[in-house]
Design a protein around this motif. Structure first.
Motif, PDB file in Angstrom:
ATOM      1  N   LYS A 132      17.782 -52.340  16.181  1.00 18.79           N
ATOM      2  CA  LYS A 132      18.996 -51.148  16.224  1.00 18.79           C
ATOM      3  C   LYS A 132      19.422 -50.808  17.659  1.00 18.79           C
ATOM      4  O   LYS A 132      20.273 -50.066  17.911  1.00 18.79           O
ATOM      5  CB  LYS A 132      18.087 -50.068  15.480  1.00 18.79           C
ATOM      6  N   ALA A 133      18.362 -51.253  18.586  1.00 16.95           N
ATOM      7  CA  ALA A 133      18.834 -50.764  19.982  1.00 16.95           C
ATOM      8  C   ALA A 133      18.030 -51.449  20.993  1.00 16.95           C
ATOM      9  O   ALA A 133      17.195 -52.329  20.614  1.00 16.95           O
ATOM     10  CB  ALA A 133      18.342 -49.180  20.202  1.00 16.95           C
ATOM     11  N   ILE A 134      18.447 -51.434  22.166  1.00 14.61           N
ATOM     12  CA  ILE A 134      18.091 -52.368  23.438  1.00 14.61           C
ATOM     13  C   ILE A 134      17.496 -51.171  24.359  1.00 14.61           C
ATOM     14  O   ILE A 134      18.325 -50.182  24.732  1.00 14.61           O
ATOM     15  CB  ILE A 134      19.008 -53.213  23.912  1.00 14.61           C
ATOM     16  N   ILE A 135      16.234 -51.330  24.728  1.00 20.45           N
ATOM     17  CA  ILE A 135      15.647 -50.425  25.957  1.00 20.45           C
ATOM     18  C   ILE A 135      15.492 -51.269  27.289  1.00 20.45           C
ATOM     19  O   ILE A 135      14.189 -51.623  27.510  1.00 20.45           O
ATOM     20  CB  ILE A 135      14.360 -49.477  25.503  1.00 20.45           C
ATOM     21  N   LEU A 150      24.357 -55.209  29.316  1.00 19.49           N
ATOM     22  CA  LEU A 150      25.615 -54.518  28.601  1.00 19.49           C
ATOM     23  C   LEU A 150      26.453 -55.772  27.859  1.00 19.49           C
ATOM     24  O   LEU A 150      27.198 -55.397  26.751  1.00 19.49           O
ATOM     25  CB  LEU A 150      26.289 -53.706  29.469  1.00 19.49           C
ATOM     26  N   GLU A 151      26.674 -56.708  28.717  1.00 19.60           N
ATOM     27  CA  GLU A 151      27.351 -58.080  27.916  1.00 19.60           C
ATOM     28  C   GLU A 151      26.913 -58.282  26.659  1.00 19.60           C
ATOM     29  O   GLU A 151      27.541 -58.725  25.573  1.00 19.60           O
ATOM     30  CB  GLU A 151      27.423 -58.997  29.133  1.00 19.60           C
ATOM     31  N   VAL A 152      25.459 -58.481  26.572  1.00 19.41           N
ATOM     32  CA  VAL A 152      24.726 -58.917  25.462  1.00 19.41           C
ATOM     33  C   VAL A 152      24.692 -57.910  24.615  1.00 19.41           C
ATOM     34  O   VAL A 152      25.194 -57.961  23.353  1.00 19.41           O
ATOM     35  CB  VAL A 152      23.390 -59.112  25.924  1.00 19.41           C
ATOM     36  N   SER A 153      24.651 -56.573  24.788  1.00 15.88           N
ATOM     37  CA  SER A 153      24.756 -55.445  23.972  1.00 15.88           C
ATOM     38  C   SER A 153      26.076 -55.583  23.153  1.00 15.88           C
ATOM     39  O   SER A 153      26.254 -55.121  22.044  1.00 15.88           O
ATOM     40  CB  SER A 153      24.374 -54.350  24.552  1.00 15.88           C
ATOM     41  N   PRO A 159      23.574 -50.745  20.608  1.00 14.27           N
ATOM     42  CA  PRO A 159      23.725 -50.008  21.643  1.00 14.27           C
ATOM     43  C   PRO A 159      22.434 -49.832  22.704  1.00 14.27           C
ATOM     44  O   PRO A 159      21.369 -50.299  22.220  1.00 14.27           O
ATOM     45  CB  PRO A 159      23.400 -48.499  20.904  1.00 14.27           C
ATOM     46  N   VAL A 160      22.672 -49.446  23.736  1.00 15.78           N
ATOM     47  CA  VAL A 160      21.496 -49.605  24.843  1.00 15.78           C
ATOM     48  C   VAL A 160      20.895 -47.933  25.217  1.00 15.78           C
ATOM     49  O   VAL A 160      21.834 -47.218  25.443  1.00 15.78           O
ATOM     50  CB  VAL A 160      22.309 -50.000  26.026  1.00 15.78           C
ATOM     51  N   LEU A 161      19.750 -47.891  25.184  1.00 13.83           N
ATOM     52  CA  LEU A 161      19.015 -46.629  25.621  1.00 13.83           C
ATOM     53  C   LEU A 161      18.403 -47.235  26.913  1.00 13.83           C
ATOM     54  O   LEU A 161      17.434 -47.604  26.914  1.00 13.83           O
ATOM     55  CB  LEU A 161      18.011 -46.168  24.666  1.00 13.83           C
ATOM     56  N   GLU A 162      19.113 -46.447  28.048  1.00 10.51           N
ATOM     57  CA  GLU A 162      18.605 -46.905  29.242  1.00 10.51           C
ATOM     58  C   GLU A 162      17.292 -45.977  29.934  1.00 10.51           C
ATOM     59  O   GLU A 162      17.496 -44.755  30.066  1.00 10.51           O
ATOM     60  CB  GLU A 162      19.688 -46.796  30.126  1.00 10.51           C
ATOM     61  N   PRO A 176      25.298 -44.566  39.529  1.00  9.15           N
ATOM     62  CA  PRO A 176      24.057 -44.065  39.238  1.00  9.15           C
ATOM     63  C   PRO A 176      23.362 -44.729  37.945  1.00  9.15           C
ATOM     64  O   PRO A 176      23.963 -44.857  37.032  1.00  9.15           O
ATOM     65  CB  PRO A 176      24.295 -42.481  39.086  1.00  9.15           C
ATOM     66  N   CYS A 177      21.997 -45.215  38.191  1.00  5.19           N
ATOM     67  CA  CYS A 177      21.324 -45.475  37.176  1.00  5.19           C
ATOM     68  C   CYS A 177      21.056 -44.317  36.303  1.00  5.19           C
ATOM     69  O   CYS A 177      20.789 -43.254  36.691  1.00  5.19           O
ATOM     70  CB  CYS A 177      19.870 -46.200  37.787  1.00  5.19           C
ATOM     71  N   GLY A 178      20.938 -44.555  35.076  1.00  9.07           N
ATOM     72  CA  GLY A 178      21.012 -43.651  33.859  1.00  9.07           C
ATOM     73  C   GLY A 178      22.075 -43.575  33.229  1.00  9.07           C
ATOM     74  O   GLY A 178      22.296 -42.455  32.199  1.00  9.07           O
ATOM     75  N   THR A 179      23.234 -44.129  33.831  1.00  8.36           N
ATOM     76  CA  THR A 179      24.889 -43.771  33.393  1.00  8.36           C
ATOM     77  C   THR A 179      25.311 -44.675  32.875  1.00  8.36           C
ATOM     78  O   THR A 179      26.617 -44.891  32.261  1.00  8.36           O
ATOM     79  CB  THR A 179      25.556 -43.287  34.320  1.00  8.36           C
ATOM     80  N   PHE A 180      24.813 -46.149  32.535  1.00  2.40           N
ATOM     81  CA  PHE A 180      25.241 -47.256  32.088  1.00  2.40           C
ATOM     82  C   PHE A 180      25.250 -47.486  30.410  1.00  2.40           C
ATOM     83  O   PHE A 180      25.932 -47.958  29.946  1.00  2.40           O
ATOM     84  CB  PHE A 180      24.536 -48.394  32.781  1.00  2.40           C
ATOM     85  N   GLY A 181      24.146 -47.086  29.996  1.00  7.95           N
ATOM     86  CA  GLY A 181      23.850 -47.390  28.686  1.00  7.95           C
ATOM     87  C   GLY A 181      24.489 -46.099  27.797  1.00  7.95           C
ATOM     88  O   GLY A 181      25.123 -45.268  28.255  1.00  7.95           O
ATOM     89  N   ASP A 182      24.462 -46.339  26.479  1.00  6.64           N
ATOM     90  CA  ASP A 182      24.880 -45.304  25.503  1.00  6.64           C
ATOM     91  C   ASP A 182      24.011 -43.823  25.798  1.00  6.64           C
ATOM     92  O   ASP A 182      24.793 -42.851  25.712  1.00  6.64           O
ATOM     93  CB  ASP A 182      24.762 -45.741  24.160  1.00  6.64           C
ATOM     94  N   TYR A 183      22.915 -44.019  26.018  1.00  8.29           N
ATOM     95  CA  TYR A 183      22.118 -43.009  26.583  1.00  8.29           C
ATOM     96  C   TYR A 183      21.336 -43.323  27.599  1.00  8.29           C
ATOM     97  O   TYR A 183      20.900 -44.654  27.952  1.00  8.29           O
ATOM     98  CB  TYR A 183      21.184 -42.360  25.440  1.00  8.29           C
TER      99      TYR A 183
END
Length: 378
Positions: A132-135, A150-153, A159-162, A176-183
């Motif tokens: 359901k998600a990737i962390i 993100l290519e894999v996702s 979706p990605v939870l970073e 900035p790190c923290g802004t790449f994923g869905d959250y």
């Protein structure tokens, strides 16, 4: 006077007390309030995510609400980096879901995208459905290879939870790190780049999503003149007092980041000629770690283990820490599936050590630490 050298102490900038006093003067000593609003605004501006940052009680709360927002439910599987702190994985269990652990690649020590792809394919084969998600986690402040992850996702539409709890101020390709994923989840624990005593934040994809996170974080109370709840909520909002500390800390955030990078540079220079020691580095110019903690590997052929060094330095009032024990090696996750990228994280756990890195430390503190390390290894 305490002359010990700590791993990563809080570092006050001097303005925090003003904002805390304002909370007391106005009697805003509850969750929510003007300091919370201002802290969220400052974080949003810093991250290039205006209106999309929600201040919460902890980084763990941020990860948990990220999973809630992604619709993770009991019985779902969530892929998580194995080489991390348990807070990255525990919220998966809070939702009644099942963690699936993936190993690390050598450059960043973070989630290996190729292994992630193979893991997802295998979970689909075994269970008939996608996780359901990737962390992924930016470990010790080092950005993960988010372009590959993100290519894999995108390929699998997951979706990605970073987890950027350790990476406030870290950049990848200028972003900035923290802004790449869905959250993206942040932490302001006492040992982080900046602190709110305790606390965290969730970076959201939209203002609408941020509003929904705030709803869940305040017990999911519906807009009625009486208490009415249609879904489960949580008491996860940051207090106005803690947010006041955060507002003051934002004034020195970039100074703290640059100081940690400078400390890392000192370690690189002073440990560069020590046989059997390798200090973790940015893989290439696209990576700009905050070096929340400077970390090093020790070649066991030198006859000393990281724990030998840790114990020896502790006797000299110098605090170090072994690297995280991977999640697939933790008894609480003994039954969780694990997909290895070659056992890199197990090797790192055996050979790695975190060094004193707090921005409050002086050059002399770093020199004393290096001298103590050299006495053990040279």
């Amino acid at each position: 006077m305490d002359n010990s050298i700590k791993l990563s102490l809080p570092h006050m900038g001097g303005k925090e007390q003003h904002w805390v006093n304002e909370a007391f003067k106005s009697n805003w000593v509850v969750p929510l309030g003007p300091n919370v609003d201002e802290f969220e605004r400052l974080l949003g501006d810093y991250l290039g995510a205006p209106g999309r940052v929600v201040a919460l009680s902890a980084g763990t709360a941020a990860l948990h609400l990220g999973l809630v927002m992604l619709g993770v439910e009991a019985g779902d599987e969530v892929v998580c980096q194995s080489f991390t702190f348990s807070a990255s994985a525990n919220p998966i269990l809070y939702q009644g879901a099942k963690p699936i652990f993936v190993g690390s690649e050598a450059d960043t020590w973070n989630m290996d995208a190729g292994t992630l792809d193979a893991c997802i394919a295998d979970r689909v084969r075994i269970t008939g459905k996608k996780p359901k998600a990737i962390i992924p986690v930016h470990l010790y402040g080092m950005p993960a290879k988010m372009d590959e992850i993100l290519e894999v996702s995108r390929r699998w539409d997951i979706p990605v939870l970073e987890d950027a709890a350790e990476a406030l101020g870290s950049m990848l390709d200028g972003r900035p790190c923290g802004t790449f994923g869905d959250y993206g989840a942040l932490s302001f624990n006492g040992n982080k780049i900046i602190t709110t005593s305790g606390g965290g934040a969730l970076v959201c994809p939209s203002e609408e999503a941020a509003a929904r996170v705030k709803f869940y974080a305040t017990q999911a109370r519906e807009n009625r003149p009486y208490y009415y709840h249609e879904v489960i909520g949580y008491n996860y909002r940051m207090s106005n007092v803690c947010a006041g500390i955060g507002v003051g800390q934002m004034e020195v955030l970039q100074e703290h980041v640059e100081r940690r990078r400078a400390i890392h540079g000192l370690y690189c220079r002073m440990l560069g000629d020590v046989n059997g020691v390798r200090v973790q580095q940015n893989p290439n110019p696209a990576f700009d770690s905050n070096f929340w903690l400077t970390t090093m590997e020790i070649d066991l052929s030198v006859g000393r283990t990281p724990d030998d060094v840790r114990v020896a330095l502790a006797a000299q009032n110098i605090e170090t820490r072994l690297l995280w024990r991977p999640m697939h090696m933790q008894p609480v996750f003994a039954d969780a599936p694990y997909y290895s990228a070659g056992g890199i994280e197990e090797r790192l756990f055996e050979r790695g050590l975190c060094l004193p890195s707090g921005s409050i430390l002086s050059d002399a503190d770093i020199e004393l630490t290096v001298e103590a390390i050299k006495r053990e290894l040279v």
